[in-house]
Design a protein around this motif. Structure first.
Motif, short mmCIF file in Angstrom:
data_model
loop_
_atom_site.label_atom_id
_atom_site.label_comp_id
_atom_site.label_asym_id
_atom_site.label_seq_id
_atom_site.Cartn_x
_atom_site.Cartn_y
_atom_site.Cartn_z
N ALA A 176 -9.46 13.10 49.53
CA ALA A 176 -8.66 12.35 48.56
C ALA A 176 -7.95 13.29 47.60
CB ALA A 176 -9.54 11.37 47.80
N MET A 177 -8.60 14.34 47.15
CA MET A 177 -7.98 15.30 46.25
C MET A 177 -6.89 16.08 46.98
SD MET A 177 -7.77 16.13 43.30
CE MET A 177 -8.32 16.99 41.89
N ASP A 178 -7.14 16.48 48.23
CA ASP A 178 -6.13 17.20 49.01
C ASP A 178 -4.90 16.33 49.24
OD1 ASP A 178 -7.71 19.41 49.12
OD2 ASP A 178 -8.40 19.09 51.17
N ALA A 179 -5.09 15.02 49.41
CA ALA A 179 -3.96 14.12 49.63
C ALA A 179 -3.06 14.02 48.41
CB ALA A 179 -4.47 12.73 50.01
N ARG A 180 -3.61 14.27 47.23
CA ARG A 180 -2.82 14.21 46.00
C ARG A 180 -2.04 15.50 45.75
NH1 ARG A 180 -6.71 10.53 44.85
NH2 ARG A 180 -6.21 8.89 43.37
N MET A 181 -2.35 16.57 46.43
CA MET A 181 -1.71 17.86 46.19
C MET A 181 -0.39 17.94 46.95
SD MET A 181 -3.85 18.82 44.11
CE MET A 181 -3.79 20.49 43.63
N GLY A 182 0.54 18.73 46.40
CA GLY A 182 1.86 18.89 47.00
C GLY A 182 1.86 19.91 48.12
N PRO A 183 3.00 20.09 48.79
CA PRO A 183 3.07 20.98 49.94
C PRO A 183 2.96 22.46 49.60
CG PRO A 183 5.24 20.11 49.42
CD PRO A 183 4.26 19.40 48.54
N LEU A 184 3.19 22.85 48.36
CA LEU A 184 3.12 24.26 47.99
C LEU A 184 1.74 24.69 47.51
CD1 LEU A 184 6.54 24.63 46.20
CD2 LEU A 184 5.83 25.77 48.29
N ASP A 185 0.82 23.76 47.39
CA ASP A 185 -0.50 24.07 46.87
C ASP A 185 -1.24 24.99 47.82
OD1 ASP A 185 -2.44 23.32 44.71
OD2 ASP A 185 -3.65 22.89 46.49
N GLY A 186 -1.81 26.06 47.30
CA GLY A 186 -2.61 26.97 48.12
C GLY A 186 -2.26 28.43 47.92
N LEU A 187 -2.75 29.25 48.84
CA LEU A 187 -2.52 30.70 48.80
C LEU A 187 -1.37 31.09 49.72
CD1 LEU A 187 -6.24 31.84 48.97
CD2 LEU A 187 -4.82 31.62 46.95
N TRP A 188 -0.48 31.96 49.22
CA TRP A 188 0.71 32.37 49.96
C TRP A 188 0.86 33.89 49.88
CZ3 TRP A 188 3.96 28.73 52.25
CH2 TRP A 188 3.71 27.41 51.91
N THR A 189 1.58 34.46 50.87
CA THR A 189 1.92 35.88 50.83
C THR A 189 3.43 36.02 50.96
OG1 THR A 189 1.60 36.08 53.23
CG2 THR A 189 -0.25 36.68 51.83
N LEU A 190 3.98 36.96 50.21
CA LEU A 190 5.41 37.23 50.24
C LEU A 190 5.63 38.56 50.95
CD1 LEU A 190 8.21 36.21 49.17
CD2 LEU A 190 7.89 37.83 47.29
N ARG A 191 6.45 38.54 52.01
CA ARG A 191 6.74 39.74 52.79
C ARG A 191 8.25 39.95 52.85
NH1 ARG A 191 2.28 41.45 55.65
NH2 ARG A 191 0.58 39.94 55.76
N ASP A 192 8.65 41.23 52.96
CA ASP A 192 10.08 41.51 53.10
C ASP A 192 10.50 41.37 54.56
OD1 ASP A 192 9.14 43.80 54.34
OD2 ASP A 192 9.80 45.17 52.78
N ALA A 193 11.77 41.67 54.86
CA ALA A 193 12.30 41.48 56.21
C ALA A 193 11.60 42.35 57.25
CB ALA A 193 13.80 41.76 56.22
N GLU A 194 11.06 43.51 56.82
CA GLU A 194 10.34 44.40 57.74
C GLU A 194 8.88 44.01 57.90
OE1 GLU A 194 12.26 45.91 55.13
OE2 GLU A 194 13.92 45.88 56.54
N GLY A 195 8.42 42.99 57.19
CA GLY A 195 7.04 42.54 57.29
C GLY A 195 6.09 43.19 56.32
N ARG A 196 6.60 44.00 55.38
CA ARG A 196 5.74 44.65 54.39
C ARG A 196 5.34 43.64 53.32
NH1 ARG A 196 9.77 49.04 54.85
NH2 ARG A 196 10.85 47.88 53.24
N LEU A 197 4.07 43.68 52.95
CA LEU A 197 3.53 42.76 51.96
C LEU A 197 4.02 43.16 50.57
CD1 LEU A 197 1.62 40.34 51.75
CD2 LEU A 197 -0.24 41.94 51.44
N ILE A 198 4.63 42.21 49.85
CA ILE A 198 5.13 42.47 48.49
C ILE A 198 4.13 41.97 47.47
CG2 ILE A 198 6.96 41.97 46.84
CD1 ILE A 198 8.85 41.66 49.23
#
Length: 190
Positions: free
Chosen positions: A93-115
């Motif tokens: 029920a709590m997960d259903a209330r959360m939006g699509p961006l909720d959670g852990l994310w990683t940002l990488r550049d075009a070459e795949g390097r972790l920023i």
């Protein structure tokens, strides 16, 4: 002497470098409380389970492996199953209330390097997106996301002296990373 030092410590004003202007929201209990069993939980006899002591006797002596005929553990009781279902339902029920961006994310550049790594809290469309980020390869710790705006299929995050502009592309987000006068193509993935 130590009592006097403790009293002085308790009444002395605390010096703080400054409050982090992160959120103006005052704490409120979650809309879906964790599973809280009723006061009669575990004491009500389920239908068809008449009589008998539902508690297991304590183990008072070592038990040899040869004494087990099938499983090493007892099957869960009706109360155990009901509690597990209650916890699972509260989490769903709590997960259903959360939006699509909720959670852990990683940002990488075009070459795949972790920023950097992001932890976002997307509680609902009518509440602001909040979160924190941690740069990788650097010496800094975590920092709050200073500003976030969503609209028209676009997400803009202000992360310290950098800005991130993203648009959805399937299960990931892609866009541009602006930092120190440089622009890089990036993608945000789970």
């Amino acid at each position: 002497m130590s009592l006097f030092a403790l009293i002085l410590l308790a009444v002395s004003p605390v010096q703080q470098a400054g409050a982090v202007p992160y959120t103006r929201e005052v704490y409120a209990p979650p809309p879906v409380r964790p599973f809280e069993p009723p006061s009669s939980f575990g004491r009500v006899t389920a239908e068809g389970d008449g009589g008998g002591d539902p508690r297991r006797p304590p183990i008072v002596a070592p038990v040899a492996v040869e004494n087990y005929s099938r499983s090493y553990e007892h099957a869960p009781s009706t109360a155990d199953n009901a509690y597990d279902r209650g916890v699972d339902n509260a989490e769903a029920a709590m997960d259903a209330r959360m939006g699509p961006l909720d959670g852990l994310w990683t940002l990488r550049d075009a070459e795949g390097r972790l920023i950097l790594q992001l932890s976002l809290s997307d509680r609902s469309p009518d509440r602001p997106l909040e979160g924190a980020f941690r740069r990788t390869g650097g010496t800094g710790g975590t920092a709050p996301i200073e500003a976030a705006s969503q609209g028209e299929g676009r997400l803009v995050l202000t992360l310290g002296d950098a800005q991130l502009e993203l648009t959805p592309a399937g299960d990931l987000w892609q866009g541009t990373w602006f930092e120190d006068g440089q622009i890089r193509a990036v993608r945000l993935t789970r």
